[in-house]
Scaffold this motif. Structure first.
Motif, PDB file in Angstrom:
ATOM      1  N   ARG A  70     -19.823  18.416   8.050  1.00 16.53           N
ATOM      2  CA  ARG A  70     -18.616  17.608   8.236  1.00 16.53           C
ATOM      3  C   ARG A  70     -17.471  18.064   7.343  1.00 16.53           C
ATOM      4  NH1 ARG A  70     -21.784  11.863   7.888  1.00 16.53           N
ATOM      5  NH2 ARG A  70     -22.680  11.892   9.985  1.00 16.53           N
ATOM      6  N   VAL A  71     -17.794  18.614   6.179  1.00 22.19           N
ATOM      7  CA  VAL A  71     -16.741  18.844   5.182  1.00 22.19           C
ATOM      8  C   VAL A  71     -16.452  20.311   4.886  1.00 22.19           C
ATOM      9  CG1 VAL A  71     -17.264  16.629   4.116  1.00 22.19           C
ATOM     10  CG2 VAL A  71     -18.316  18.689   3.186  1.00 22.19           C
ATOM     11  N   ILE A  72     -17.338  21.234   5.257  1.00 29.35           N
ATOM     12  CA  ILE A  72     -17.095  22.652   4.990  1.00 29.35           C
ATOM     13  C   ILE A  72     -16.315  23.236   6.158  1.00 29.35           C
ATOM     14  CG2 ILE A  72     -18.103  24.912   4.553  1.00 29.35           C
ATOM     15  CD1 ILE A  72     -18.463  22.905   2.270  1.00 29.35           C
ATOM     16  N   ARG A  73     -15.072  23.579   5.913  1.00 28.68           N
ATOM     17  CA  ARG A  73     -14.194  24.166   6.926  1.00 28.68           C
ATOM     18  C   ARG A  73     -13.659  25.495   6.399  1.00 28.68           C
ATOM     19  NH1 ARG A  73     -12.547  19.657  10.054  1.00 28.68           N
ATOM     20  NH2 ARG A  73     -14.243  18.133   9.868  1.00 28.68           N
ATOM     21  N   ASP A  74     -13.039  26.297   7.275  1.00 22.03           N
ATOM     22  CA  ASP A  74     -12.466  27.552   6.786  1.00 22.03           C
ATOM     23  C   ASP A  74     -11.249  27.300   5.907  1.00 22.03           C
ATOM     24  OD1 ASP A  74     -10.604  26.834   8.689  1.00 22.03           O
ATOM     25  OD2 ASP A  74     -11.016  28.511  10.035  1.00 22.03           O
ATOM     26  N   SER A  75     -10.739  26.055   5.913  1.00 20.19           N
ATOM     27  CA  SER A  75      -9.597  25.709   5.074  1.00 20.19           C
ATOM     28  C   SER A  75     -10.010  25.003   3.787  1.00 20.19           C
ATOM     29  CB  SER A  75      -8.643  24.797   5.850  1.00 20.19           C
ATOM     30  OG  SER A  75      -9.303  23.618   6.274  1.00 20.19           O
ATOM     31  N   THR A  76     -11.318  24.822   3.564  1.00 17.51           N
ATOM     32  CA  THR A  76     -11.779  24.117   2.371  1.00 17.51           C
ATOM     33  C   THR A  76     -11.361  24.868   1.109  1.00 17.51           C
ATOM     34  OG1 THR A  76     -13.683  23.204   3.546  1.00 17.51           O
ATOM     35  CG2 THR A  76     -13.806  23.243   1.153  1.00 17.51           C
ATOM     36  N   ASP A  77     -10.803  24.135   0.161  1.00 12.20           N
ATOM     37  CA  ASP A  77     -10.362  24.723  -1.096  1.00 12.20           C
ATOM     38  C   ASP A  77     -11.552  25.364  -1.808  1.00 12.20           C
ATOM     39  OD1 ASP A  77      -9.477  25.134  -3.788  1.00 12.20           O
ATOM     40  OD2 ASP A  77      -7.911  23.634  -3.477  1.00 12.20           O
ATOM     41  N   LEU A  78     -11.377  26.576  -2.310  1.00 14.24           N
ATOM     42  CA  LEU A  78     -12.462  27.260  -3.007  1.00 14.24           C
ATOM     43  C   LEU A  78     -12.902  26.507  -4.252  1.00 14.24           C
ATOM     44  CD1 LEU A  78     -11.545  31.043  -2.789  1.00 14.24           C
ATOM     45  CD2 LEU A  78     -13.208  29.772  -1.457  1.00 14.24           C
ATOM     46  N   GLU A  79     -12.033  25.658  -4.775  1.00 15.07           N
ATOM     47  CA  GLU A  79     -12.406  24.871  -5.944  1.00 15.07           C
ATOM     48  C   GLU A  79     -13.553  23.915  -5.624  1.00 15.07           C
ATOM     49  OE1 GLU A  79     -10.124  22.458  -9.537  1.00 15.07           O
ATOM     50  OE2 GLU A  79      -9.010  23.112  -7.767  1.00 15.07           O
ATOM     51  N   VAL A  80     -13.653  23.503  -4.361  1.00 16.91           N
ATOM     52  CA  VAL A  80     -14.770  22.655  -3.951  1.00 16.91           C
ATOM     53  C   VAL A  80     -16.084  23.411  -4.154  1.00 16.91           C
ATOM     54  CG1 VAL A  80     -15.907  21.565  -1.974  1.00 16.91           C
ATOM     55  CG2 VAL A  80     -13.436  21.307  -2.288  1.00 16.91           C
ATOM     56  N   PHE A  81     -16.127  24.659  -3.707  1.00 14.71           N
ATOM     57  CA  PHE A  81     -17.350  25.453  -3.849  1.00 14.71           C
ATOM     58  C   PHE A  81     -17.653  25.711  -5.321  1.00 14.71           C
ATOM     59  CE2 PHE A  81     -15.675  26.494   0.347  1.00 14.71           C
ATOM     60  CZ  PHE A  81     -16.780  26.213   1.129  1.00 14.71           C
ATOM     61  N   SER A  82     -16.623  25.998  -6.106  1.00 10.05           N
ATOM     62  CA  SER A  82     -16.839  26.229  -7.533  1.00 10.05           C
ATOM     63  C   SER A  82     -17.460  25.007  -8.193  1.00 10.05           C
ATOM     64  CB  SER A  82     -15.512  26.579  -8.222  1.00 10.05           C
ATOM     65  OG  SER A  82     -15.033  27.831  -7.800  1.00 10.05           O
ATOM     66  N   SER A  83     -16.991  23.818  -7.814  1.00 10.67           N
ATOM     67  CA  SER A  83     -17.530  22.598  -8.419  1.00 10.67           C
ATOM     68  C   SER A  83     -18.978  22.374  -7.987  1.00 10.67           C
ATOM     69  CB  SER A  83     -16.661  21.388  -8.055  1.00 10.67           C
ATOM     70  OG  SER A  83     -16.787  21.037  -6.692  1.00 10.67           O
ATOM     71  N   ILE A  84     -19.289  22.680  -6.718  1.00 10.05           N
ATOM     72  CA  ILE A  84     -20.675  22.554  -6.254  1.00 10.05           C
ATOM     73  C   ILE A  84     -21.568  23.530  -7.008  1.00 10.05           C
ATOM     74  CG2 ILE A  84     -22.241  22.851  -4.305  1.00 10.05           C
ATOM     75  CD1 ILE A  84     -19.931  22.024  -2.460  1.00 10.05           C
ATOM     76  N   PHE A  85     -21.124  24.786  -7.129  1.00 11.17           N
ATOM     77  CA  PHE A  85     -21.943  25.798  -7.797  1.00 11.17           C
ATOM     78  C   PHE A  85     -22.125  25.462  -9.274  1.00 11.17           C
ATOM     79  CE2 PHE A  85     -20.089  28.994  -4.525  1.00 11.17           C
ATOM     80  CZ  PHE A  85     -20.945  28.501  -3.564  1.00 11.17           C
ATOM     81  N   ASP A  86     -21.071  24.958  -9.927  1.00 11.66           N
ATOM     82  CA  ASP A  86     -21.183  24.569 -11.338  1.00 11.66           C
ATOM     83  C   ASP A  86     -22.208  23.449 -11.504  1.00 11.66           C
ATOM     84  OD1 ASP A  86     -19.393  26.332 -12.549  1.00 11.66           O
ATOM     85  OD2 ASP A  86     -17.665  25.043 -12.178  1.00 11.66           O
ATOM     86  N   ALA A  87     -22.090  22.422 -10.658  1.00 10.05           N
ATOM     87  CA  ALA A  87     -23.005  21.287 -10.750  1.00 10.05           C
ATOM     88  C   ALA A  87     -24.434  21.709 -10.434  1.00 10.05           C
ATOM     89  CB  ALA A  87     -22.560  20.174  -9.808  1.00 10.05           C
TER      90      ALA A  87
END
Length: 336
Positions: free
Chosen positions: A255-272
């Motif tokens: 629902r939330v991963i799109r080609d326009s998703t901010d890369l900061e979202v992925f960075s926060s997921i990977f950090d956590a």
């Protein structure tokens, strides 16, 4: 001669350090600072093609017409040395596609975009990101009306909604326990109750703090807007972020991963995932993300720092053993 060689070695080390700093800035979503760091790296070592390629990515994320043009220029420089560099080809095509959506864009820009994407697919035929972008470029070329801009995340306007105390927390496909006690236990998948217990452990880490420090953990999102609102509310709190994403099933990531998703979202997921999640939960989250439709496109935009985080998460998963190795192997193939 010895002094010159020593000076050259120092310049090379400083250039690599500046490039690493740029990677860190990209991981934080500070793209203008990243451009500055990569520029310093190139001033110290003009042949550092990887810094030029990374700067192209940073310009892409800035997204202004001038920045998109500079992204293309950096990709041009990389391709002059490495004609089959698929990242540079894709970044040049992506910038051209975005510029082609603007009024009065020249037709040659879109033609070049299509050629670059066709070349990417000739080199990597299963590249879903390039396939999707090529379809968009051809559609734009054939349409008399400019294609709409890609969907962007709505800005947050209200604080995250509190989680319902009565709602049970679950994650997706059961995975093996993080520390199997025996060979038979290693092959046994977690029951639904065990999966829920793992989620509750993540929640406890986030909530076992003083009330002034405690974050409200929202439930998994039903819409993109809910996700944006919740994610921004938890941003910077790794314990809460880990608890939030541990709840996600595959359907939530889709629902939330799109080609326009901010890369900061992925960075926060990977950090956590790297710092706060159990190995099984972290690897499972990576596996879910890799199954989303937009993954092929966004993966090409990951910073080297984010790739390093993923590598660490996968290494932790490998150390667990058991049935988790099936997901670990899929993640290695998808990310690395």
């Amino acid at each position: 001669a010895e002094a010159a060689a020593e000076a050259a070695a120092e310049a090379l080390a400083a250039a690599n350090a500046a490039k690493a700093e740029g990677n860190t800035f990209v991981g934080k979503g500070e793209y203008q600072a990243a451009v500055g760091a990569y520029t310093r790296a190139l001033e110290l070592n003009p042949t550092l093609i990887s810094a030029q390629n990374n700067r192209s990515q940073a310009y892409l994320k800035l997204g202004t017409p001038d920045a998109l043009g500079l992204a293309m220029a950096d990709a041009d420089a990389v391709l002059a040395v490495e004609p089959d560099n698929t990242k540079a080809l894709y970044r040049r095509a992506y910038a051209a596609l975005e510029l082609s959506k603007r009024p009065a864009a020249e037709a040659q820009l879109l033609e070049g975009c299509i050629r670059d994407l066709e070349r990417v697919l000739a080199l990597t035929p299963t590249n879903k990101a390039a396939q999707k972008s090529l379809a968009a470029a051809r559609s734009l070329k054939s349409s008399p009306v400019k294609a709409k801009k890609r969907e962007t995340l709505e800005p947050a306007s209200t604080p995250p909604a509190p989680a319902s105390a009565a709602s049970p927390l679950q994650v997706g496909v059961p995975v093996s326990p993080a520390t199997p006690a025996s060979a038979s236990a290693a092959k046994k998948r977690e029951s639904a109750a065990e999966v829920n217990e793992r989620v509750r452990v993540a929640m406890k880490k986030a909530l076992d703090r003083s009330p002034s420090q405690r974050a409200v953990i929202p439930p998994p999102p039903n819409t993109l807007y809910e996700f944006e609102r919740s994610w921004r509310g938890l941003k910077g709190d790794l314990d809460a972020t880990a608890a939030y994403f541990t709840q996600f099933k595959l359907k939530h990531f889709k629902r939330v991963i799109r080609d326009s998703t901010d890369l900061e979202v992925f960075s926060s997921i990977f950090d956590a995932a790297r710092e706060k999640m159990e190995p099984a939960a972290a690897v499972t989250a990576l596996g879910y993300i890799a199954k989303t439709e937009a993954f092929g496109m966004v993966k090409m935009m990951f910073s080297p720092a984010d790739v390093d985080k993923v590598r660490e998460i996968i290494a932790r998963g490998e150390a667990v053993g058991g049935d988790l190795q099936k997901t670990v192997k899929k993640c290695k193939a998808a990310y690395l």
